[in-house]
Design an enzyme around this catalytic site. Structure first.
Site, PDB file in Angstrom:
ATOM      1  N   SER A  23       0.845  -1.189   0.000  1.00 17.87           N
ATOM      2  CA  SER A  23       0.000   0.000   0.000  1.00 17.87           C
ATOM      3  C   SER A  23       0.883   1.243   0.000  1.00 17.87           C
ATOM      4  O   SER A  23       2.088   1.175   0.251  1.00 17.87           O
ATOM      5  CB  SER A  23      -0.921   0.003   1.219  1.00 17.87           C
ATOM      6  OG  SER A  23      -0.160  -0.088   2.401  1.00 17.87           O
ATOM      7  N   GLU A  54       2.407  10.726 -10.881  1.00 21.60           N
ATOM      8  CA  GLU A  54       1.307  10.187 -11.671  1.00 21.60           C
ATOM      9  C   GLU A  54       0.012  10.334 -10.892  1.00 21.60           C
ATOM     10  O   GLU A  54       0.003  10.842  -9.767  1.00 21.60           O
ATOM     11  CB  GLU A  54       1.579   8.727 -12.042  1.00 21.60           C
ATOM     12  CG  GLU A  54       1.871   7.828 -10.849  1.00 21.60           C
ATOM     13  CD  GLU A  54       2.610   6.559 -11.251  1.00 21.60           C
ATOM     14  OE1 GLU A  54       1.956   5.649 -11.788  1.00 21.60           O
ATOM     15  OE2 GLU A  54       3.828   6.474 -11.004  1.00 21.60           O
ATOM     16  N   LYS A  56      -3.472   8.958  -8.955  1.00 23.95           N
ATOM     17  CA  LYS A  56      -3.927   7.820  -8.155  1.00 23.95           C
ATOM     18  C   LYS A  56      -5.355   7.486  -8.599  1.00 23.95           C
ATOM     19  O   LYS A  56      -6.305   8.156  -8.210  1.00 23.95           O
ATOM     20  CB  LYS A  56      -3.875   8.138  -6.663  1.00 23.95           C
ATOM     21  CG  LYS A  56      -4.191   6.926  -5.796  1.00 23.95           C
ATOM     22  CD  LYS A  56      -3.985   7.235  -4.319  1.00 23.95           C
ATOM     23  CE  LYS A  56      -4.237   5.989  -3.472  1.00 23.95           C
ATOM     24  NZ  LYS A  56      -5.619   5.513  -3.554  1.00 23.95           N
ATOM     25  N   GLU A 114      -4.429  -0.599 -12.531  1.00 22.03           N
ATOM     26  CA  GLU A 114      -5.739  -0.317 -11.954  1.00 22.03           C
ATOM     27  C   GLU A 114      -6.838  -0.589 -12.971  1.00 22.03           C
ATOM     28  O   GLU A 114      -6.758  -0.152 -14.125  1.00 22.03           O
ATOM     29  CB  GLU A 114      -5.805   1.161 -11.540  1.00 22.03           C
ATOM     30  CG  GLU A 114      -6.936   1.476 -10.587  1.00 22.03           C
ATOM     31  CD  GLU A 114      -6.493   1.409  -9.136  1.00 22.03           C
ATOM     32  OE1 GLU A 114      -7.302   1.779  -8.268  1.00 22.03           O
ATOM     33  OE2 GLU A 114      -5.351   0.989  -8.874  1.00 22.03           O
ATOM     34  N   LYS A 231       6.832   8.862  -6.533  1.00 25.32           N
ATOM     35  CA  LYS A 231       7.807   7.797  -6.296  1.00 25.32           C
ATOM     36  C   LYS A 231       9.193   8.333  -6.657  1.00 25.32           C
ATOM     37  O   LYS A 231       9.345   9.051  -7.660  1.00 25.32           O
ATOM     38  CB  LYS A 231       7.506   6.572  -7.180  1.00 25.32           C
ATOM     39  CG  LYS A 231       6.124   5.965  -6.947  1.00 25.32           C
ATOM     40  CD  LYS A 231       5.823   4.872  -7.963  1.00 25.32           C
ATOM     41  CE  LYS A 231       4.406   4.341  -7.773  1.00 25.32           C
ATOM     42  NZ  LYS A 231       4.035   3.364  -8.820  1.00 25.32           N
TER      43      LYS A 231
END
Length: 236
Positions: A23, A54, A56, A114, A231
């Site tokens: 997570s 990016e 979510k 996703e 990230k």
């Protein structure tokens, strides 16, 4: 004939993830963001850090396993260690390639991403449901999650689900790019949809800038999001 063909299942089998699906940590303020940047700089002993930014997506996380270039298994995140085998349902998602776009496929490549419902498909589904006097979906996220967990793949196919890749799981025989941004570009080259709203920035100010830009255009995006993701770009 290549995407939906199996009979409805009685239940989903469990899948143990080779690499855990972790997570994300949360940041809710500018101060949280500054602290994240500080921890990264200190931990890397670097004056500044490049970050891959990016969106979510507000959908359902899945992992796709390709062996010798062919999709062999797809699973939900579950508890991060073990998920559910929803391969038959994921085969109905047109955006997911059944074969990698390469002449020299790796022995194994697990792609994380996703599954979601685009706003237009959500609205079209509900319009059709109203015409037929059927139950409408509450929101796109519920539509995607519920669609993917149907025991009958034909019902999943009716949801017109979409997919965006955003990372890697286990891999064998694949030269991994040096950066996360490079990974996303490579996945796009293999035939995976990757969100265009992504960028590499430097330092806390770059992170804040991407957040502000995303907030300004959020209402006009073709899908729902519930934040942005940062990230450290260099995988090393």
């Amino acid at each position: 004939t290549q995407r939906v063909g199996a009979a409805p299942q009685d239940a989903f089998a469990e899948v143990a993830h080779r690499v855990p699906m972790l997570s994300l940590a949360n940041a809710f303020s500018d101060e949280d963001l500054a602290n994240f940047d500080r921890r990264c700089r200190e931990g890397l002993d670097a004056p500044s850090v490049d970050y891959s930014c990016e969106l979510k997506f507000d959908g359902l996380a899945v992992t796709l396993a390709y062996e010798e270039g062919l999709l062999v298994r797809g699973a939900t995140r579950g508890d991060g260690e073990t998920g559910e085998d929803v391969t038959a349902n994921l085969r109905t998602v047109r955006a997911i390639p059944l074969r990698l776009r390469t002449e020299s496929p790796p022995k194994l490549l697990e792609v994380r991403g996703e599954v979601l419902m685009l706003r237009r498909d959500f609205e079209a589904y509900n319009a059709r449901a109203r015409e037929l006097g059927e139950k409408e979906l509450v929101n796109p996220r519920n539509g995607a999650a519920g669609g993917l967990r149907q025991l009958d793949p034909r019902l999943t196919a009716k949801r017109r689900l979409s997919f965006f890749a955003y990372g890697l799981g286990a891999h064998e025989g694949w030269r991994v790019p040096a950066t996360h941004a490079g990974v996303l570009d490579a996945l796009a080259g293999l035939g995976f949809p990757v969100a265009r709203d992504r960028r590499v920035v430097q330092g806390a100010q770059g992170l804040l800038g991407f957040y502000a830009e995303t907030g300004a255009k959020r209402a006009g995006l073709p899908y729902d999001i519930d934040g942005v993701v940062y990230k450290v770009d260099a995988l090393a």
